[in-house]
Design an enzyme around this catalytic site. Structure first.
Site: not given
Length: 528
Positions: A129, A218, A230, A232-233, A358
């Site tokens: 990392h 949501k 805020h 979000t998904s 890909d």
């Protein structure tokens, strides 16, 4: 960090050796020309003097292993619970660190490509990392994949895939780089970068949370906290998994303090938050940890999910707007007060879009983050689902018993919301039918009223017409009567005048017209 990408590709071993291996090696060499640090080493001084650096010298390289496996490919890419240890043959070990001239040199990247004859290919990555964050490694993977797909043609590389290395843009007014290194250098052991399989009772499970599920979650939050901004998904997905996970703890048999503090930890990209901002192609680590904490008793309540989503969303929003907090690396100090054993951490991000890697064989069928197996506490992976950019894929590694409990709670919660939504839709449909029926009745009634009004107006008009005709006839008859009377009177006058003239002529020779007697006689006869 370890990650595996699985690709469906029904290819034989001879074709793999003759076509796949040569093109992968060639395209990897081309990609590493742009990502040179990955082929080098991280160099750490053995004494307290100096600072670590990334170093590449001629002759450095990346270890790549090509292998073959007869394991069940379709089982590995499934979503059901699978033994976590079954995935470790497909990720490579990074070469051991070496000592040389007062420093430790540790390789940064290793790759392993495995063939599953007639089924597919897996590509496993192990990287340190310290060389770069998820965005940097994802950029390298996409570059390698595109070069392999288009035969080494670099014109297909987008500008965002060419790494940016200039460190002069990074400002450190508070000297955080020195401070962090002084804190880390006595604890860092570069020789411990070893891929270790998890305990045998751990299983890996994948859970798909679709866009419809996310939308319902949501709406549920906003129905209870309409002022939140805020949502979000990512926020609702993490909050839902966190609360389901807390509830599944009871099956572990451990004594749990319901008043203890639970932690949620995710990282956020800060490239655009610095002053001046860094380009998204900046190669390195540019992350901050965002820590949310909540009382366990609150997370297990009926509104636990709403509380979790509110806390996660507000914390992320607050931290990302605080430039001073970011520049001072306050997250490092906050981490010291976190009990990692009571933490749910996140690996990966939907923004990395690893499903777009890909190599010319199509999108990966599955992406597995093996780093979550050995994390303290529990770690989850979050990424885009292969079949839809709006759906999310969550990966977990848990003891088998807890995984079963989590799966039941997770599925039941989403099913309940879906059923509730279905009921709302049916109720809305019934109401719409009622309204449509009422509307039809109203339309018929209004139409009938209009017809009646029209008939009444027509009759009134007809009556007025007849009355007008009758009045006109009366006026005409009166005028004609007056005319007849006038004609009769005129005729009588003419007759009288004629008689007068005739009698005057008859008596003219007999009597004197001036004779009064004659005048009286004439008048009498005329009157007769």
């Amino acid at each position: 960090m370890q990650r595996i990408q699985f690709y469906k590709l029904p290819i034989s071993k001879p074709d793999f050796i003759q076509t796949i291996i040569p093109t992968l090696k060639n395209s990897l060499s081309l990609a590493l020309k742009h990502y040179i640090p990955l082929a080098g080493n991280v160099v750490c001084p053995l004494n307290s003097e100096g600072y670590p650096e990334l170093r590449y010298v001629t002759g450095d390289s990346v270890s790549v292993i090509f292998s073959e496996s007869n394991m069940d490919f379709n089982c590995l890419i499934g979503n059901h619970p699978r033994n976590a240890k079954d995935f470790y043959p497909f990720v490579p070990q990074i070469a051991e660190a070496k000592r040389a001239q007062g420093v430790v040199l540790a390789p940064l990247l290793a790759i392993k490509v495995t063939l599953f004859p007639s089924y597919g290919i897996s590509i496993g990555f192990t990287h340190h990392h310290v060389v770069g964050d998820g965005a940097s490694i994802a950029g390298f993977q996409k570059t390698w994949a595109l070069l392999n797909k288009f035969g080494g043609n670099e014109q297909f590389l987008a500008d965002g895939l060419i790494p940016f290395y200039d460190r002069s843009l990074i400002k450190d007014p508070h000297g955080q780089g020195v401070s962090i290194w002084d804190d880390m250098k006595h604890k860092l052991d570069m020789s411990t970068i070893i891929v270790t399989p998890p305990p045998p009772d751990k299983v890996r499970g994948t859970f798909i949370i679709g866009w419809d599920d996310i939308t319902r979650l949501k709406k549920l939050i906003l129905s209870r906290r309409s002022n939140l901004t805020h949502i979000t998904s990512f926020t609702v997905t993490c909050a839902y998994v966190w609360t389901c996970l807390i509830k599944s703890d009871v099956v572990t048999g451990e004594e749990i303090d319901e008043n203890r503090t639970e932690f949620f930890l995710c990282v956020a990209d800060c490239r655009s938050r610095l002053n001046p901002p860094l380009p998204q192609s900046y190669f390195g680590n540019c992350l901050v940890s965002v820590i949310t904490k909540a009382s366990r008793v609150n997370l297990t309540r009926k509104e636990g999910f709403t509380i979790a989503a509110e806390l996660i969303g507000e914390t992320i929003q607050k931290r990302m707007k605080d430039e001073e907090w970011i520049v001072k690396c306050e997250c490092i100090r906050e981490l010291r007060n976190v009990d990692l054993n009571l933490t749910l951490s996140v690996s990966g991000s939907p923004k990395l879009d690893l499903c777009a890697v890909d190599f010319g064989w199509g999108r990966p069928e599955k992406v597995e983050f093996l780093s979550i197996d050995n994390a303290k506490g529990v770690s989850m992976s979050v990424s885009k689902y292969k079949d839809s950019d709006k759906d999310l894929e969550v990966g977990l590694s848990l003891p088998k018993t807890q995984m079963s409990a989590f799966a039941a709670i997770f599925t039941h919660g989403l099913s309940f919301l879906a059923m509730k939504k279905d009921k709302e839709l049916k109720l809305r449909e019934v109401n719409e039918k009622k309204n449509k029926k009422l509307s039809t009745t109203r339309i018929l009634r209004e139409s009938t009223i209009r017809v009646i009004q029209k008939m009444r107006k027509s009759k009134a008009k007809e009556k007025n017409t007849r009355r007008s005709v009758k009045t006109t006839g009366r006026v005409r008859n009166k005028k004609e009567g007056q005319k007849v009377t006038e004609n009769r009177q005129e005729k009588q006058k003419d007759t009288q005048q004629n008689n007068y003239t005739k009698m005057k002529e008859q008596h003219q020779n007999v009597k004197d017209p001036n004779d009064k007697g004659f005048q009286r006689q004439l008048t009498h006869e005329t009157t007769k």
